[in-house]
Scaffold this motif. Structure first.
Motif, mmCIF file in Angstrom:
data_model
loop_
_atom_site.group_PDB
_atom_site.id
_atom_site.type_symbol
_atom_site.label_atom_id
_atom_site.label_comp_id
_atom_site.label_asym_id
_atom_site.label_seq_id
_atom_site.Cartn_x
_atom_site.Cartn_y
_atom_site.Cartn_z
ATOM 1 N N PHE A 114 32.497 -28.627 28.417
ATOM 2 C CA PHE A 114 33.621 -28.715 27.492
ATOM 3 C C PHE A 114 33.323 -29.762 26.426
ATOM 4 C CE2 PHE A 114 37.785 -29.927 25.932
ATOM 5 C CZ PHE A 114 38.473 -28.731 25.878
ATOM 6 N N GLY A 115 32.808 -30.913 26.846
ATOM 7 C CA GLY A 115 32.443 -31.953 25.884
ATOM 8 C C GLY A 115 31.355 -31.500 24.923
ATOM 9 N N MET A 116 30.379 -30.758 25.433
ATOM 10 C CA MET A 116 29.340 -30.211 24.575
ATOM 11 C C MET A 116 29.942 -29.305 23.507
ATOM 12 S SD MET A 116 26.519 -29.219 27.494
ATOM 13 C CE MET A 116 25.498 -28.294 26.349
ATOM 14 N N SER A 117 30.946 -28.547 23.882
ATOM 15 C CA SER A 117 31.552 -27.587 22.962
ATOM 16 C C SER A 117 32.328 -28.275 21.853
ATOM 17 C CB SER A 117 32.455 -26.621 23.735
ATOM 18 O OG SER A 117 31.691 -25.900 24.679
ATOM 19 N N VAL A 118 32.868 -29.456 22.136
ATOM 20 C CA VAL A 118 33.541 -30.227 21.084
ATOM 21 C C VAL A 118 32.546 -30.548 19.980
ATOM 22 C CG1 VAL A 118 34.742 -32.370 20.533
ATOM 23 C CG2 VAL A 118 35.217 -31.201 22.705
ATOM 24 N N ALA A 119 31.363 -31.007 20.358
ATOM 25 C CA ALA A 119 30.330 -31.332 19.371
ATOM 26 C C ALA A 119 29.764 -30.068 18.724
ATOM 27 C CB ALA A 119 29.218 -32.134 20.039
ATOM 28 N N TYR A 120 29.595 -29.015 19.510
ATOM 29 C CA TYR A 120 28.985 -27.782 19.024
ATOM 30 C C TYR A 120 29.873 -27.083 18.003
ATOM 31 C CZ TYR A 120 25.890 -23.698 19.642
ATOM 32 O OH TYR A 120 24.992 -22.686 19.466
ATOM 33 N N ALA A 121 31.184 -27.277 18.111
ATOM 34 C CA ALA A 121 32.110 -26.631 17.179
ATOM 35 C C ALA A 121 31.813 -27.018 15.737
ATOM 36 C CB ALA A 121 33.550 -26.989 17.539
ATOM 37 N N GLU A 122 31.312 -28.226 15.537
ATOM 38 C CA GLU A 122 30.978 -28.668 14.181
ATOM 39 C C GLU A 122 29.836 -27.825 13.623
ATOM 40 O OE1 GLU A 122 30.086 -32.860 11.801
ATOM 41 O OE2 GLU A 122 29.946 -32.780 13.983
ATOM 42 N N THR A 123 28.830 -27.545 14.428
ATOM 43 C CA THR A 123 27.690 -26.740 13.992
ATOM 44 C C THR A 123 28.097 -25.311 13.675
ATOM 45 O OG1 THR A 123 26.185 -28.065 15.333
ATOM 46 C CG2 THR A 123 25.420 -25.876 14.695
ATOM 47 N N LEU A 124 29.021 -24.774 14.449
ATOM 48 C CA LEU A 124 29.409 -23.369 14.335
ATOM 49 C C LEU A 124 30.612 -23.140 13.431
ATOM 50 C CD1 LEU A 124 29.178 -22.249 18.097
ATOM 51 C CD2 LEU A 124 27.382 -22.242 16.365
ATOM 52 N N ALA A 125 31.116 -24.187 12.796
ATOM 53 C CA ALA A 125 32.419 -24.122 12.129
ATOM 54 C C ALA A 125 32.547 -22.953 11.162
ATOM 55 C CB ALA A 125 32.702 -25.444 11.413
ATOM 56 N N ALA A 126 31.539 -22.708 10.351
ATOM 57 C CA ALA A 126 31.649 -21.654 9.335
ATOM 58 C C ALA A 126 31.849 -20.284 9.985
ATOM 59 C CB ALA A 126 30.410 -21.647 8.454
ATOM 60 N N ASP A 127 31.154 -20.021 11.086
ATOM 61 C CA ASP A 127 31.318 -18.751 11.778
ATOM 62 C C ASP A 127 32.614 -18.708 12.571
ATOM 63 O OD1 ASP A 127 29.036 -17.611 10.786
ATOM 64 O OD2 ASP A 127 27.826 -17.955 12.580
ATOM 65 N N LEU A 128 32.968 -19.814 13.222
ATOM 66 C CA LEU A 128 34.191 -19.840 14.015
ATOM 67 C C LEU A 128 35.421 -19.571 13.152
ATOM 68 C CD1 LEU A 128 33.583 -22.903 16.391
ATOM 69 C CD2 LEU A 128 33.191 -20.473 16.859
ATOM 70 N N GLU A 129 35.394 -20.055 11.936
ATOM 71 C CA GLU A 129 36.534 -19.861 11.043
ATOM 72 C C GLU A 129 36.826 -18.381 10.811
ATOM 73 O OE1 GLU A 129 37.912 -21.316 6.568
ATOM 74 O OE2 GLU A 129 36.317 -22.360 7.636
ATOM 75 N N LYS A 130 35.774 -17.549 10.791
ATOM 76 C CA LYS A 130 35.945 -16.117 10.542
ATOM 77 C C LYS A 130 36.583 -15.399 11.727
ATOM 78 C CE LYS A 130 31.764 -16.096 7.694
ATOM 79 N NZ LYS A 130 30.359 -15.603 7.601
ATOM 80 N N VAL A 131 36.512 -16.007 12.912
ATOM 81 C CA VAL A 131 37.067 -15.378 14.113
ATOM 82 C C VAL A 131 38.586 -15.490 14.127
ATOM 83 C CG1 VAL A 131 37.046 -15.435 16.648
ATOM 84 C CG2 VAL A 131 34.936 -15.847 15.375
ATOM 85 N N ILE A 132 39.122 -16.506 13.445
ATOM 86 C CA ILE A 132 40.581 -16.709 13.403
ATOM 87 C C ILE A 132 41.168 -15.714 12.409
ATOM 88 C CG2 ILE A 132 42.428 -18.341 12.905
ATOM 89 C CD1 ILE A 132 40.332 -20.583 13.516
ATOM 90 N N THR A 133 41.889 -14.746 12.922
ATOM 91 C CA THR A 133 42.394 -13.672 12.057
ATOM 92 C C THR A 133 43.863 -13.828 11.687
ATOM 93 O OG1 THR A 133 42.677 -12.354 14.082
ATOM 94 C CG2 THR A 133 40.699 -11.955 12.766
ATOM 95 N N GLN A 134 44.639 -14.531 12.488
ATOM 96 C CA GLN A 134 46.060 -14.728 12.187
ATOM 97 C C GLN A 134 46.513 -16.108 12.660
ATOM 98 O OE1 GLN A 134 45.214 -11.767 13.869
ATOM 99 N NE2 GLN A 134 45.450 -10.351 12.151
ATOM 100 N N LYS A 135 47.450 -16.677 11.928
ATOM 101 C CA LYS A 135 48.136 -17.902 12.348
ATOM 102 C C LYS A 135 49.632 -17.633 12.240
ATOM 103 C CE LYS A 135 45.532 -20.336 9.448
ATOM 104 N NZ LYS A 135 44.954 -21.466 8.656
ATOM 105 N N VAL A 136 50.363 -17.960 13.296
ATOM 106 C CA VAL A 136 51.813 -17.736 13.305
ATOM 107 C C VAL A 136 52.516 -19.063 13.580
ATOM 108 C CG1 VAL A 136 51.558 -15.351 14.075
ATOM 109 C CG2 VAL A 136 51.876 -17.148 15.758
ATOM 110 N N PRO A 137 53.674 -19.286 12.973
ATOM 111 C CA PRO A 137 54.398 -20.529 13.234
ATOM 112 C C PRO A 137 55.009 -20.540 14.624
ATOM 113 C CG PRO A 137 55.712 -19.086 11.852
ATOM 114 C CD PRO A 137 54.370 -18.414 12.009
ATOM 115 N N LEU A 138 55.045 -21.695 15.241
ATOM 116 C CA LEU A 138 55.688 -21.812 16.550
ATOM 117 C C LEU A 138 57.118 -21.305 16.493
ATOM 118 C CD1 LEU A 138 55.730 -22.820 19.499
ATOM 119 C CD2 LEU A 138 56.329 -25.093 18.627
ATOM 120 N N SER A 139 57.805 -21.600 15.406
ATOM 121 C CA SER A 139 59.209 -21.199 15.290
ATOM 122 C C SER A 139 59.381 -19.683 15.318
ATOM 123 C CB SER A 139 59.810 -21.760 14.000
ATOM 124 O OG SER A 139 59.084 -21.293 12.864
ATOM 125 N N GLY A 140 58.338 -18.937 14.953
ATOM 126 C CA GLY A 140 58.422 -17.478 14.955
ATOM 127 C C GLY A 140 57.495 -16.817 15.950
#
Length: 340
Positions: A290-316
Motif C-alpha cells: 500500500f505504501g509503495m502504491s502511494v509513491a507509485y501513483a505519482e509516476t502513473l498520474a497521467a494514465d490514472l487520471e484517464k481512468v476516472i470517468t465520473q465525479k459525483v457530489p456527496l450531496s447527490g
C-alpha cells in the motif's frame, strides 16, 4: 455531517449523521474524494456477506487531517492522507506468520465499520500515509485499487518483457494493464464485452478483444503461434474467463486470480497438469505494498487520471449506483466528491 449510508439491499441514502468520536492515536480526517469500488456495488446489491446496514460506505478515500488525539508527531493538521483500510485480528495463523492482510477474520473500513463517503472519519494514525504534494486528490483516491494491482504483479512473479492477458476491463483490469505497461510487459491484451471500456483501453495502446464477438482463445492462439502467454491476470470474475484462462496461458505459464469469483467455477485442471501451469491467488495487499502504491501513483498520474470517468457530489450520491449500472453512462472509475 453528511454521509452516504447503505440502509438495505438496493437502498442508499445521503443522511445527516453525528460526527464520530475519536480516540487516542486517531486522526480526524476531512474527506475529499472516495472511490466507488466493485465491493461497494456488491454491498448495495445486498450480496456482501459481512456488510450490515446502516453502514457508511467507502474504503478508497483521501482526505486532510484536521485534528489528532495524542499523535506521534508524524502527521499535522493540513496533511493530505490516504488510509490502509484493512483490519486484522493479530492472533490467527496468518497474522502470527506475517500475513495479516489475509487474516482469518479480515475486516475493512467501509465494509465492517463506517467508511469514507462522508464529511469526516476518525482513522488510526498508524495506517495513514501522506500524499505527495505532486499527487492530486483525485489520483490519491486510486491508491487503494492500485495497491491491489501491485500485489497481483508480485503474486504473479511478473518479469520484464513478459507477455500478458488481462481478462476484464473494469477498474482493476484497466489499472492492471496500466501497471504492466509501465513495468515493461512486451505485450498486453485486455478483453471485455463492453466496447466503451475497450475503447478506453485502446487509447492506452493495449490490444483489445471483445469476447462477445471474438473468441479470446482463438485470438491468443493465432497471435502467439499457439504458444499462449506468460501470465494471465483474471480480473473479470466471470465463468467464461475461468474456463478459458488455462487455454491462453502457455506451458509453464502463470494465472493470477486478481478478481474474486463469487461462486465456484469450472476450471480445466487437466490443462494445468499437462502444461504445468501455476495458479496463484491475490486478495488485497500488504501494508508495504500500500505504501509503495502511494509513491507509485505519482509516476502513473497521467494514465490514472484517464481512468476516472465520473465525479459525483456527496450531496447527490444516493443515485451513484444507478448511474454506474446505466450502460449509457460508460462508467469506469467513479469518485464521490466529499466536499460537494
Amino acid at each position: 455531517m453528511k454521509a452516504l449510508v447503505y440502509t438495505g439491499p438496493k437502498k442508499v441514502e445521503v443522511q445527516d449523521v453525528p460526527v464520530p468520536e475519536g480516540r487516542s492515536g486517531q486522526a480526524k480526517v476531512r474527506m475529499r474524494f472516495c472511490g466507488v469500488c466493485g465491493t461497494d456495488i456488491g454491498i448495495f446489491a445486498g450480496k456482501h456477506p459481512r456488510a450490515k446496514a446502516p453502514l457508511v460506505l467507502g474504503h478508497e478515500f483521501v482526505g486532510a487531517v484536521e485534528e489528532i488525539k495524542d499523535g506521534s508527531g508524524r502527521f499535522a493538521p493540513g496533511d493530505r492522507v490516504v488510509a490502509y483500510p484493512l483490519l486484522s485480528c493479530g492472533h490467527c495463523l496468518p497474522c502470527r506468520t506475517g500475513q495479516p492482510h489475509v487474516c482469518e477474520t479480515l475486516k475493512l473500513i467501509g465494509i465492517d465499520r463506517d467508511g469514507g463517503m462522508a464529511d469526516y472519519a476518525w482513522i488510526d494514525e498508524d495506517v495513514l500515509f501522506k500524499v505527495p504534494d505532486t499527487v492530486s486528490d483525485e489520483i490519491a483516491a486510486l491508491v487503494e485499487p492500485l495497491a491491489v494491482v501491485v500485489r497481483s504483479l508480485h503474486q504473479a512473479r511478473f518479469n520484464l518483457l513478459d507477455t500478458t492477458v488481462v481478462t476484464g476491463a473494469g477498474p482493476i483490469g484497466v489499472l492492471t494493464a496500466i501497471v504492466l505497461k509501465h513495468s515493461g510487459a512486451s505485450s498486453i491484451v485486455i478483453s471485455d464485452v463492453d466496447e466503451a471500456r475497450l475503447g478506453l483501453c485502446r487509447e492506452f495502446g493495449f490490444e483489445t478483444v471483445n469476447v462477445g464477438q471474438t473468441s479470446l482463445v482463438d485470438y491468443i492462439g493465432e497471435s502467439t503461434g499457439g504458444e499462449g502467454v506468460d501470465i494471465v491476470f483474471e480480473c473479470s470474475g466471470v465463468a467464461n474467463a475461468a474456463a478459458e484462462m488455462t487455454k491462453i496461458a502457455r506451458v509453464g505459464g502463470t494465472i493470477c486470480m486478481t478478481g474474486i469469483h463469487k461462486e465456484p467455477r469450472a476450471v480445466d485442471l487437466r490443462d494445468m497438469n499437462f502444461k504445468e501451469q501455476i495458479l496463484v491467488g491475490s486478495r488485497v495487499y500488504t501494508l508495504r505494498e500500500f505504501g509503495m502504491s502511494v509513491a507509485y501513483a505519482e509516476t502513473l498520474a497521467a494514465d490514472l487520471e484517464k481512468v476516472i470517468t465520473q465525479k459525483v457530489p456527496l450531496s447527490g450520491s444516493a443515485s451513484v449506483f444507478d448511474m454506474i449500472a446505466d450502460p449509457d453512462v460508460n462508467a469506469v472509475k467513479v469518485l464521490v466528491d466529499c466536499q460537494a
